[in-house]
Scaffold this motif. Structure first.
Motif, PDB file in Angstrom:
ATOM      1  N   MET A 147       0.994  -1.217   0.062  1.00  0.00           N
ATOM      2  CA  MET A 147       0.091   0.018  -0.055  1.00  0.00           C
ATOM      3  C   MET A 147       0.788   1.273  -0.137  1.00  0.00           C
ATOM      4  O   MET A 147       0.717   2.111  -0.911  1.00  0.00           O
ATOM      5  CB  MET A 147      -0.906   0.079   1.263  1.00  0.00           C
ATOM      6  N   PHE A 148       1.887   1.257   0.929  1.00  0.00           N
ATOM      7  CA  PHE A 148       2.801   2.537   1.087  1.00  0.00           C
ATOM      8  C   PHE A 148       3.481   2.608  -0.321  1.00  0.00           C
ATOM      9  O   PHE A 148       3.709   3.884  -0.570  1.00  0.00           O
ATOM     10  CB  PHE A 148       3.693   2.341   2.149  1.00  0.00           C
ATOM     11  N   GLU A 149       3.919   1.468  -0.735  1.00  0.00           N
ATOM     12  CA  GLU A 149       4.808   1.650  -2.013  1.00  0.00           C
ATOM     13  C   GLU A 149       4.012   2.054  -3.145  1.00  0.00           C
ATOM     14  O   GLU A 149       4.391   2.856  -3.988  1.00  0.00           O
ATOM     15  CB  GLU A 149       5.093   0.180  -2.585  1.00  0.00           C
ATOM     16  N   GLY A 165      -8.426   1.774   7.327  1.00  0.00           N
ATOM     17  CA  GLY A 165      -8.059   2.042   8.574  1.00  0.00           C
ATOM     18  C   GLY A 165      -6.572   2.287   8.748  1.00  0.00           C
ATOM     19  O   GLY A 165      -5.931   2.205   9.741  1.00  0.00           O
ATOM     20  N   ALA A 166      -5.805   2.752   7.598  1.00  0.00           N
ATOM     21  CA  ALA A 166      -4.575   2.961   7.689  1.00  0.00           C
ATOM     22  C   ALA A 166      -4.239   4.316   8.546  1.00  0.00           C
ATOM     23  O   ALA A 166      -5.254   5.462   8.493  1.00  0.00           O
ATOM     24  CB  ALA A 166      -4.167   3.315   6.118  1.00  0.00           C
ATOM     25  N   ASP A 167      -3.243   4.355   9.127  1.00  0.00           N
ATOM     26  CA  ASP A 167      -2.878   5.593   9.940  1.00  0.00           C
ATOM     27  C   ASP A 167      -2.301   6.683   9.117  1.00  0.00           C
ATOM     28  O   ASP A 167      -1.473   6.450   8.405  1.00  0.00           O
ATOM     29  CB  ASP A 167      -1.775   4.971  10.790  1.00  0.00           C
ATOM     30  N   PRO A 168      -2.794   7.806   9.075  1.00  0.00           N
ATOM     31  CA  PRO A 168      -2.575   8.982   8.392  1.00  0.00           C
ATOM     32  C   PRO A 168      -1.039   9.310   8.562  1.00  0.00           C
ATOM     33  O   PRO A 168      -0.429   9.814   7.446  1.00  0.00           O
ATOM     34  CB  PRO A 168      -3.590   9.985   8.484  1.00  0.00           C
ATOM     35  N   GLU A 221       1.373   7.500   9.188  1.00  0.00           N
ATOM     36  CA  GLU A 221       1.969   6.276   8.559  1.00  0.00           C
ATOM     37  C   GLU A 221       2.002   6.575   7.042  1.00  0.00           C
ATOM     38  O   GLU A 221       2.819   6.070   6.504  1.00  0.00           O
ATOM     39  CB  GLU A 221       1.629   5.002   9.105  1.00  0.00           C
ATOM     40  N   LEU A 222       0.996   6.774   6.687  1.00  0.00           N
ATOM     41  CA  LEU A 222       0.784   7.248   5.078  1.00  0.00           C
ATOM     42  C   LEU A 222       1.609   8.304   4.714  1.00  0.00           C
ATOM     43  O   LEU A 222       2.400   8.306   3.632  1.00  0.00           O
ATOM     44  CB  LEU A 222      -0.709   7.540   4.669  1.00  0.00           C
ATOM     45  N   ILE A 223       1.690   9.356   5.526  1.00  0.00           N
ATOM     46  CA  ILE A 223       2.686  10.405   5.108  1.00  0.00           C
ATOM     47  C   ILE A 223       3.993   9.758   5.044  1.00  0.00           C
ATOM     48  O   ILE A 223       4.930  10.096   4.297  1.00  0.00           O
ATOM     49  CB  ILE A 223       2.483  11.567   6.149  1.00  0.00           C
ATOM     50  N   ASN A 224       4.345   9.363   6.374  1.00  0.00           N
ATOM     51  CA  ASN A 224       6.058   9.098   6.776  1.00  0.00           C
ATOM     52  C   ASN A 224       6.564   7.953   5.954  1.00  0.00           C
ATOM     53  O   ASN A 224       7.546   7.930   5.449  1.00  0.00           O
ATOM     54  CB  ASN A 224       6.025   8.733   7.977  1.00  0.00           C
ATOM     55  N   LYS A 225       5.560   6.748   5.488  1.00  0.00           N
ATOM     56  CA  LYS A 225       6.013   5.783   4.857  1.00  0.00           C
ATOM     57  C   LYS A 225       5.876   5.729   3.188  1.00  0.00           C
ATOM     58  O   LYS A 225       6.302   4.989   2.478  1.00  0.00           O
ATOM     59  CB  LYS A 225       5.443   4.511   5.491  1.00  0.00           C
ATOM     60  N   GLY A 226       4.682   6.459   2.880  1.00  0.00           N
ATOM     61  CA  GLY A 226       4.058   6.339   1.736  1.00  0.00           C
ATOM     62  C   GLY A 226       4.457   7.809   0.873  1.00  0.00           C
ATOM     63  O   GLY A 226       5.020   7.720  -0.260  1.00  0.00           O
ATOM     64  N   CYS A 227       3.957   8.922   1.476  1.00  0.00           N
ATOM     65  CA  CYS A 227       4.167  10.248   0.843  1.00  0.00           C
ATOM     66  C   CYS A 227       5.654  10.755   0.733  1.00  0.00           C
ATOM     67  O   CYS A 227       6.120  11.097  -0.369  1.00  0.00           O
ATOM     68  CB  CYS A 227       3.328  11.267   1.168  1.00  0.00           C
ATOM     69  N   ILE A 254      -5.407  15.808   1.540  1.00  0.00           N
ATOM     70  CA  ILE A 254      -6.446  14.893   2.038  1.00  0.00           C
ATOM     71  C   ILE A 254      -6.273  14.578   3.546  1.00  0.00           C
ATOM     72  O   ILE A 254      -6.827  14.370   4.562  1.00  0.00           O
ATOM     73  CB  ILE A 254      -6.541  13.496   1.218  1.00  0.00           C
ATOM     74  N   LEU A 255      -4.824  14.548   3.850  1.00  0.00           N
ATOM     75  CA  LEU A 255      -4.254  13.657   5.140  1.00  0.00           C
ATOM     76  C   LEU A 255      -4.430  14.849   6.274  1.00  0.00           C
ATOM     77  O   LEU A 255      -4.697  14.603   7.452  1.00  0.00           O
ATOM     78  CB  LEU A 255      -3.090  13.305   4.883  1.00  0.00           C
ATOM     79  N   GLU A 256      -4.142  16.122   6.274  1.00  0.00           N
ATOM     80  CA  GLU A 256      -3.867  17.152   7.176  1.00  0.00           C
ATOM     81  C   GLU A 256      -4.975  17.407   7.879  1.00  0.00           C
ATOM     82  O   GLU A 256      -5.254  17.077   9.056  1.00  0.00           O
ATOM     83  CB  GLU A 256      -3.550  18.562   6.503  1.00  0.00           C
ATOM     84  N   PRO A 257      -6.403  17.376   7.164  1.00  0.00           N
ATOM     85  CA  PRO A 257      -7.881  17.470   8.029  1.00  0.00           C
ATOM     86  C   PRO A 257      -8.079  16.296   8.693  1.00  0.00           C
ATOM     87  O   PRO A 257      -8.414  16.311   9.745  1.00  0.00           O
ATOM     88  CB  PRO A 257      -8.811  17.534   6.828  1.00  0.00           C
ATOM     89  N   VAL A 258      -7.475  15.060   8.429  1.00  0.00           N
ATOM     90  CA  VAL A 258      -7.557  13.939   8.928  1.00  0.00           C
ATOM     91  C   VAL A 258      -6.600  13.954  10.369  1.00  0.00           C
ATOM     92  O   VAL A 258      -7.102  13.552  11.480  1.00  0.00           O
ATOM     93  CB  VAL A 258      -7.396  12.513   8.207  1.00  0.00           C
ATOM     94  N   LEU A 259      -5.596  14.283  10.213  1.00  0.00           N
ATOM     95  CA  LEU A 259      -4.543  14.417  11.139  1.00  0.00           C
ATOM     96  C   LEU A 259      -5.406  15.610  12.373  1.00  0.00           C
ATOM     97  O   LEU A 259      -5.294  15.239  13.288  1.00  0.00           O
ATOM     98  CB  LEU A 259      -3.479  14.945  10.922  1.00  0.00           C
ATOM     99  N   LYS A 260      -5.721  16.609  12.079  1.00  0.00           N
ATOM    100  CA  LYS A 260      -6.373  17.506  12.852  1.00  0.00           C
ATOM    101  C   LYS A 260      -7.437  17.007  13.322  1.00  0.00           C
ATOM    102  O   LYS A 260      -7.575  17.296  14.651  1.00  0.00           O
ATOM    103  CB  LYS A 260      -6.711  18.741  11.782  1.00  0.00           C
ATOM    104  N   GLU A 261      -8.272  16.520  12.845  1.00  0.00           N
ATOM    105  CA  GLU A 261      -9.550  15.563  13.323  1.00  0.00           C
ATOM    106  C   GLU A 261      -8.941  14.921  14.697  1.00  0.00           C
ATOM    107  O   GLU A 261      -9.613  14.667  15.770  1.00  0.00           O
ATOM    108  CB  GLU A 261     -10.209  14.846  12.536  1.00  0.00           C
TER     109      GLU A 261
END
Lengths: 478, 212
Positions: free
Chosen positions: B1-3, B28-31, B33-39, B73-80
């Motif tokens: 997924m991250f790849e 259910g992925a951790d946002p 982790e998506l940033i650090n391991k994916g983006c 997409i991810l910043e608002p999720v983190l903020k929540e």
């Protein structure tokens, strides 16, 4: 016969024209000036906020108003008056580049900010060079207040060169005062309109934007019949589509928009189709003057200008390099030759360095030398009974030769380029083949010989200075 | 997924990024982790390839745009979730008053965002007062002033002078850039740094952010 670089077919020219009309009608231009928005509105354009959409009929009407008479660029020295007729018959009239806030000092080679004295030196050198047909005030007098730089540039140029001056103009006030100075030299606005001592570069901001100052400058200049070269600088891939056809369509749209504004203000005002179209450099997204696409885009722009029967300034060839040896110099010559084969009416590029942010007298000399040599590739050869030489061919017959023939002796000096390819034409030969040293020595020699006093009568110099003081009060508000 | 996310960023596929992240979050992925391991690996790889001259700036910019899309997409999720992604710093950028050129400034803003800065882009023709107000409101680490004309460059000096007058100068670093701007000019007007092009702007900004 003559060398003419054309790479758009007639149908492709039509496609680009139609594309530009569509851009102007559908996408429109943004105009940041209320008075100019009103001009467009009064002429039937559709205004949506500060977006102007130009109906094809309005643009077509403006094209119809392009005069058949030849545009004449006047000059204080009548020998340098320029008739801007069909350039497919001659090489572009050539000028230095501009408008640079830095220069490389002739003596020290160090880069520094430019001054009024530098502009005077460039004018003096260009006055002495036959290869220079007209004068862009190549360097900005940064020792002047910023708002007076353009006006001072024109004044200094008119004082120190008898050639036509093409200066930049980015505000309505600057335009009015530039007209006042030039009219004072000519004997009034009517005389100025007949043979304008100056024309102006007023540039739209690609893509499709007319800043307030530029829009109002164009309107003011057009109102008094001063030729305006509304120079677009589209950069394929950043401010224009990366496809060359898209860049041409966009650039052409800006030129047609400028034409429409000019003709809405004054149906008889002349316009010079102006563009410096090039691709982006793909590692930095900066302008790429060295790109092979530059002369191709120049040729395309020149063809579009000829399609509308407009004079053009579309073929600058900023070499921006001091050749290290004769072979490198020859490359410069070939670049100039190729670009000049687009047969733009005018070209302004001598002396440019660092994407025209800097200027150099030494570079100007090298560029002038390349220009002089490039004429080898740009001759015009008549095809007629004499030149076809049928009787002579018949006389020589199979296996014969033409060496001892009167025809050869009569015509060889006109038909063939006799200059040794690398032998300097303008530059002093003493340091050959060190082009940098030759360039510096020649520029210094010209400056030693050329008078640094204004070319005008004292009374006229005083009048220009009086107008400058008045203009300064008006423009600076003090 | 991250790849897959990494590859989509690297390829500048912002539509692909949107779909992948939406799907990952739904699973259910951790946002973070998506940033650090994916983006981040995607944009860092793009930067490395650019430095190695294997991709060009337009491709790097596209990767940057894909990164911006991902973060939007991810910043608002983190903020929540009361989480924060690490930022290199806050950077205010704009083109000075009287100047309508913004393509260079836009490229810099895009690359800074992609590099991990929080960027507040004030746009073009920004008055000196607006710059100062923005500094007061946003408390940035760096202020970037862009000018493309010799006649508007002087506004860079004006902004710095007003920051001094208002006692704000020491609270941030000021960078200047634009075609006629030089290192000499930057020094003359009291700027902290100058950058010749977009890529150098990011390098200089990162260096300034590390020092403060």
């Amino acid at each position: 016969m003559k060398s003419l670089l054309q790479f758009l077919s007639d149908s492709e020219i039509e496609m680009i024209h139609n594309a530009s009309m569509s851009i102007l009608n559908k996408t429109g231009i943004r105009v940041h000036s209320e008075p100019v928005l009103k001009i467009f509105a009064a002429s039937g354009a559709k205004i949506e906020g500060n977006i102007v959409k130009l109906p094809p009929a309005l643009v077509a009407e403006s094209i119809e108003k392009i005069a058949e008479e030849t545009v004449v660029l006047g000059a204080a020295n009548p020998q340098w008056e320029l008739e801007l007729n069909d350039q497919s018959d001659r090489i572009p009239y050539t000028s230095p580049s501009g408008y640079s806030p830095y220069c490389f000092d002739l003596k020290t080679g160090q880069k520094r900010e430019t001054t009024s004295a530098d502009l005077v030196d460039f004018a003096r050198v260009c006055e002495a060079l036959d290869v220079v047909d007209f004068f862009w005030p190549i360097v900005v007098p940064t020792d002047q207040p910023g708002k007076l730089e353009e006006l001072t540039s024109l004044a200094l140029a008119l004082k120190h060169t008898g050639k036509h001056v093409q200066c930049s103009c980015t505000t309505e006030k600057t335009a009015r005062w530039q007209i006042e100075i030039a009219a004072a030299l000519c004997g009034g606005e009517e005389a100025l309109k007949r043979k304008p001592l100056f024309s102006a570069i007023a540039a739209p901001l690609t893509p499709l934007t007319f800043e307030r100052g530029t829009a109002e400058a164009i309107a003011t200049l057009a109102g008094k019949g001063i030729p305006v070269a509304t120079m677009s600088v589209p950069v394929a891939g950043s401010t224009a589509p990366v496809t060359l056809a898209g860049t041409l369509a966009l650039c052409n749209a800006e030129q047609l928009a400028s034409l429409t504004l000019i003709k809405c203000v004054n149906a008889s005002a002349p316009m010079i189709y102006a563009a410096e179209a090039m691709p982006m450099e793909c590692k930095t997204v900066q302008l790429n003057y060295a790109a092979p696409e530059y002369p191709l885009l120049s040729a395309g722009c020149a063809q579009m200008a000829r399609f509308y029967k407009l004079p053009s300034i579309v073929s600058d060839i900023p070499l921006e390099v001091m050749p290290g040896d004769p072979l490198a110099f020859e490359r410069n010559v070939l670049k100039v030759a190729m670009s000049y084969q687009s047969r733009s009416t005018l070209a302004a590029w001598l002396g440019s360095m660092e994407l025209a942010l800097s200027a150099s007298l030494a570079q100007l000399m090298i560029d002038a030398e390349a220009c002089a040599h490039a004429r080898a590739y740009l001759g015009r050869y008549d095809v007629n009974e004499e030149s076809l030489a049928l009787d002579l061919i018949d006389k020589a017959g199979p296996g014969g030769n033409f060496l001892a023939e009167e025809h050869t002796a009569l015509h060889f000096k006109k038909e063939l380029w006799l200059n040794e390819l690398n032998k300097p034409i303008i530059l002093e030969e003493s340091h050959f083949p060190d082009y940098a040293k030759m360039a510096v020595a020649t520029a210094e020699s010209i400056l030693d010989r050329a008078d640094d006093k204004p070319l005008l009568e004292e009374e006229m110099v005083r009048e220009i200075d009086r107008i400058l003081v008045e203009a300064g009060r008006d423009i600076l508000g003090c | 997924m991250f790849e897959n996310v990494t590859r989509a960023i690297l390829e500048g596929d912002d539509e692909g990024v949107e779909k992948l992240i939406a799907s990952a979050l739904a699973d259910g992925a951790d946002p973070l982790e998506l940033i650090n391991k994916g983006c981040l690996p995607g944009i860092e790889k793009a930067g490395d390839l650019f430095e190695a001259e294997e991709i060009y700036l337009p491709e790097l910019i596209l990767a940057g745009e894909a990164m911006k899309k991902a973060m939007s997409i991810l910043e608002p999720v983190l903020k929540e979730r009361d989480l924060k992604s690490e930022k290199l710093g806050k950077y205010i950028i704009g083109t000075v008053e009287g100047d309508m050129h913004d393509i260079g400034k836009n490229i810099v803003a895009s690359l800074l965002t992609a590099s991990g800065f929080e960027v507040v882009d004030l746009g073009l023709n920004v008055s000196t007062e607006s710059f100062v107000e923005a500094v007061k409101k946003e408390s940035p680490d760096i202020l970037g002033l862009s000018a493309l004309l010799t006649t508007t460059m002087a506004k860079q000096k004006d902004v710095i002078e007003v920051l001094i007058e208002e006692g704000l100068r020491d609270s941030l670093k000021v960078m200047v850039g634009g075609a006629p701007v030089t290192a000499n000019w930057a020094e003359k007007i009291g700027a902290d740094a100058y950058a010749e092009d977009a890529i150098e702007s990011v390098r200089v900004a990162k260096s300034l952010a590390q020092k403060s």
